[in-house]
Write an enzyme that holds these catalytic residues in place. Structure first.
Site, short mmCIF file in Angstrom:
data_model
loop_
_atom_site.label_atom_id
_atom_site.label_comp_id
_atom_site.label_asym_id
_atom_site.label_seq_id
_atom_site.Cartn_x
_atom_site.Cartn_y
_atom_site.Cartn_z
N ASP A 79 12.64 7.49 -5.95
CA ASP A 79 11.58 6.47 -5.91
C ASP A 79 11.31 5.92 -7.30
OD1 ASP A 79 10.65 9.29 -6.00
OD2 ASP A 79 8.73 8.38 -6.51
N GLY A 123 -5.28 7.12 -6.96
CA GLY A 123 -4.85 5.76 -7.27
C GLY A 123 -5.17 5.31 -8.68
N ASP A 144 8.69 3.48 -14.36
CA ASP A 144 7.78 4.61 -14.18
C ASP A 144 7.83 5.60 -15.34
OD1 ASP A 144 6.77 3.58 -11.92
OD2 ASP A 144 7.29 5.24 -10.61
N LYS A 182 -1.02 -0.93 -12.70
CA LYS A 182 -0.85 0.50 -12.43
C LYS A 182 -2.17 1.18 -12.77
CE LYS A 182 2.13 4.46 -13.36
NZ LYS A 182 3.41 4.88 -13.93
N GLY A 215 5.51 5.50 -1.58
CA GLY A 215 4.89 4.17 -1.70
C GLY A 215 4.07 4.01 -2.97
N GLY A 229 1.31 4.35 -4.68
CA GLY A 229 0.06 5.08 -4.51
C GLY A 229 -1.00 4.66 -5.51
N ARG A 230 -0.56 4.10 -6.60
CA ARG A 230 -1.53 3.60 -7.57
C ARG A 230 -0.99 2.40 -8.32
NH1 ARG A 230 -1.52 7.48 -12.59
NH2 ARG A 230 0.60 8.27 -12.48
N ARG A 285 12.67 -0.36 -5.53
CA ARG A 285 13.32 0.90 -5.93
C ARG A 285 14.34 1.33 -4.87
NH1 ARG A 285 8.62 3.47 -8.60
NH2 ARG A 285 7.24 1.73 -9.03
P1 AMP Z 1 5.52 9.57 -9.72
O1 AMP Z 1 6.02 10.98 -9.78
O2 AMP Z 1 4.48 9.24 -10.76
O3 AMP Z 1 6.60 8.57 -9.68
O4 AMP Z 1 4.72 9.44 -8.35
C1 AMP Z 1 5.24 9.80 -7.10
C2 AMP Z 1 4.39 9.19 -6.02
O5 AMP Z 1 3.04 9.61 -6.16
C3 AMP Z 1 4.37 7.67 -6.02
O6 AMP Z 1 4.34 7.25 -4.70
C4 AMP Z 1 3.08 7.35 -6.73
O7 AMP Z 1 2.57 6.10 -6.35
C5 AMP Z 1 2.17 8.50 -6.28
N1 AMP Z 1 1.12 8.80 -7.26
C6 AMP Z 1 1.23 9.34 -8.48
N2 AMP Z 1 0.04 9.45 -9.09
C7 AMP Z 1 -0.89 8.97 -8.22
C8 AMP Z 1 -2.31 8.81 -8.25
N3 AMP Z 1 -3.06 9.16 -9.29
N4 AMP Z 1 -2.89 8.26 -7.16
C9 AMP Z 1 -2.16 7.90 -6.08
N5 AMP Z 1 -0.85 8.02 -5.99
C10 AMP Z 1 -0.19 8.55 -7.04
MG MG Z 2 6.95 6.76 -9.40
#
Ligand code: AMP
Ligand code: MG
Length: 520
Positions: free
Chosen positions: A268, A134, A278, A121, A99, A101-102, A198
């Site tokens: 994702d 986040g 991303d 973001k 989901g 997350g940030r 996505r």
């Molecule tokens: P990513 O590898 O950056 O695509 O992230 C994978 C998952 O981790 C996604 O659901 C992002 O929203 C979550 N995520 C990455 N960095 C953070 C963060 N600093 N805080 C919260 N969620 C994060």
């Molecule tokens: Mg991502």
């Protein structure tokens, strides 16, 4: 500041009834309402002027309201920000619920006849933040902002970036995952895209056997973003899948053309519209090496290395096919589409490469030439961008030696005119020159056609790092300059010649220039 709000996602799809911003698993819903975190002292660093124009905001970018809305300080009237629920396969393994997350979706708008979703973001935690905060740091936000725009001007399908702001808050990060935590500057980027849906949005619903919402989401996506699909029933979802396959293939062909390595092709991070999305530990090929990945997390397996991207795209499409299966209940049509991917890819890849070479006829000789080129480029360290940008200067009347001399700038170490690599290049140029003789275009005409597909300027890893180092000292001029250069990547722009150069030696092993972690 006037936004013409036309929300669809949070109007047409079911919301999580829980309005608390607590981390949890969210069922029977596609998203959760959440309010962005209030930054302590937002400061605007950069606006992509063309994106602002696209949104009819060009006169507002210096207003207090622009700063407040796009930093997350205030919520624009009559909007209901939300975070999406999605799952995904990370590095080949099903990870369950992930989901936004940030990322927080602010609103969707209609401007100049187009629909755009606006998403912050780094604007704080959401129910999907899991164990993280986040937030986003300045270095990764600069990289996302600049690269989104650079990719757009390169003609690569991508999400866009409106603005880059400092939040005024500090964020704790262990950049290399080696136990050395440090405070870094927090930042927020406002991403812009027709949709941020996505593959993972479909996967999470399928994994939970929530077929009602799976159908809702597919219908929503087709209705709003694949409007040309006119069929009904199963046919509609088959056609939808075919469209997603086509768009994803188109995207990855472009990546291979410009030497872009995404770095984290988890499902994702695959847009349902076939947009590059991303920007994390991505990188650009400097020395041509199919096995290269910028992502330190992937340094052992090279799953997401440059040469694997087309195959991984297919792997991800297989996961999407599995997720859509309950709507189709037949494997044959899905398998047929997936099988045609490889054939279509091979064909499009050869078309793309022959354009890069300035050859208009495609035959077995050209295919062999492309294969041999891929090998030769790895004989000694050879800069991909410079090689393809210098090649157009080769003329039909050149001797093999003259032609070879034209690309010398691309070699990281001067290549001797004798020895095995030189012999291999001699053979290659001899074959290339014979094929050029069959071309009707004059040298000058061919040269300019080749320039149109072989960029002169890409966001080399060290260039982004220079922008980051300066910005950390409150000097934003490098961001500004790179943004301007990268707006016209196919133009000569002699005033920016210094950015048309091989990676400097100091950047060879420097963090941020040759390797990047997911920490952002
Ligand atoms: P990513 O590898 O950056 O695509 O992230 C994978 C998952 O981790 C996604 O659901 C992002 O929203 C979550 N995520 C990455 N960095 C953070 C963060 N600093 N805080 C919260 N969620 C994060
Ligand atoms: Mg991502």
């Amino acid at each position: 500041m006037e936004l013409n709000i036309k929300d669809t996602f949070n109007k047409e799809l079911p919301a999580d009834p829980n309005k608390n911003n607590t981390r949890r698993k969210v069922f029977d819903a596609c998203y959760s309402f959440v309010t962005p975190r209030v930054p302590s002292n937002p400061k605007l660093i950069h606006v992509a002027d063309e994106v602002a124009e696209m949104l009819d905001l060009e006169r507002d970018t210096h207003s207090e309201e622009f700063l407040n809305v796009f930093s997350g300080k205030t919520v624009y009237p009559k909007t209901k920000p939300f975070a999406m629920c999605y799952g995904g396969h990370q590095f080949g393994h099903w990870a369950g619920q992930l989901g936004d997350g940030r990322a927080i979706n602010l609103a969707e708008v209609k401007s100049n006849g187009q629909y755009w979703a606006l998403q912050l973001k780094g604007a704080g935690e959401t129910p999907y933040s899991r164990t993280a905060d986040g937030l986003a740091v300045l270095r990764s936000s600069i990289r996302e902002h600049l690269c989104s725009e650079a990719m757009h001007y390169l003609g690569v399908p991508t999400t866009r970036s409106l603005s880059l702001m400092l939040t005024g808050d500090e964020v704790l990060r262990d950049m290399m995952y080696d136990g050395n935590q440090e405070y870094e500057k927090g930042a927020v980027v406002c991403r812009v895209s027709p949709s941020f849906v996505r593959f993972g949005n479909f996967q999470i619903l399928a994994a939970r056997k929530d077929h009602k919402n799976l159908k809702n989401l597919a219908d929503y996506t087709i209705r709003n973003f694949y409007k040309d699909i006119q069929t009904e029933g199963k046919e509609k979802y088959i056609e939808f899948f075919q469209n997603v396959v086509n768009n994803s293939l188109e995207m990855v062909i472009h990546w291979q053309r410009v030497g872009f390595v995404h770095g984290v092709m988890n499902t994702d991070n695959m847009s349902i519209l076939g947009l590059t999305i991303d920007y994390g530990p991505y990188g650009w090929l400097e020395g041509y090496d199919p096995n290269w990945t910028p992502n330190t997390t992937d340094s052992r397996n090279h799953r997401y290395a440059y040469g694997n991207q087309p195959g991984i795209t297919l792997w991800n499409l297989v996961q999407l096919a599995n997720a859509l299966f309950p709507l189709i209940e037949e494997t044959k049509p899905l398998e047929d589409i997936l099988e045609s991917y490889q054939q279509n890819f091979d064909q499009k890849y050869v078309e793309m490469m022959s354009q890069k070479l300035g050859l208009t006829q495609i035959n077995a000789d050209v295919e062999k030439l492309i294969e041999d080129l891929e090998e030769n480029l790895q004989l000694t360290e050879t800069d991909m961008t410079i090689f393809f940008r210098e090649l157009p200067r080769v003329q039909k009347k050149n001797t093999v030696q003259e032609a070879f001399q034209k690309v010398h700038k691309a070699f990281y170490k001067p290549i001797e005119l004798a020895g095995a690599p030189a012999a291999a290049w001699g053979k290659w140029f001899s074959a290339y020159l014979s094929l050029l003789q069959l071309e009707e275009d004059k040298d000058e005409t061919r040269k300019f056609k080749m320039y149109d597909v072989n960029p002169k300027f890409v966001l080399r890893n060290y260039m982004a790092q220079l922008a980051i180092d300066a910005a950390n000292k409150r000097d934003y001029s490098v961001i500004e300059e790179l943004y301007e250069v990268l707006k016209h990547p196919y133009n000569e722009q002699p005033e920016y010649e210094k950015w048309y150069a091989k990676r400097p030696e100091w950047a060879r092993h420097k963090v941020g220039c040759s390797m990047l972690s997911c920490s952002s």
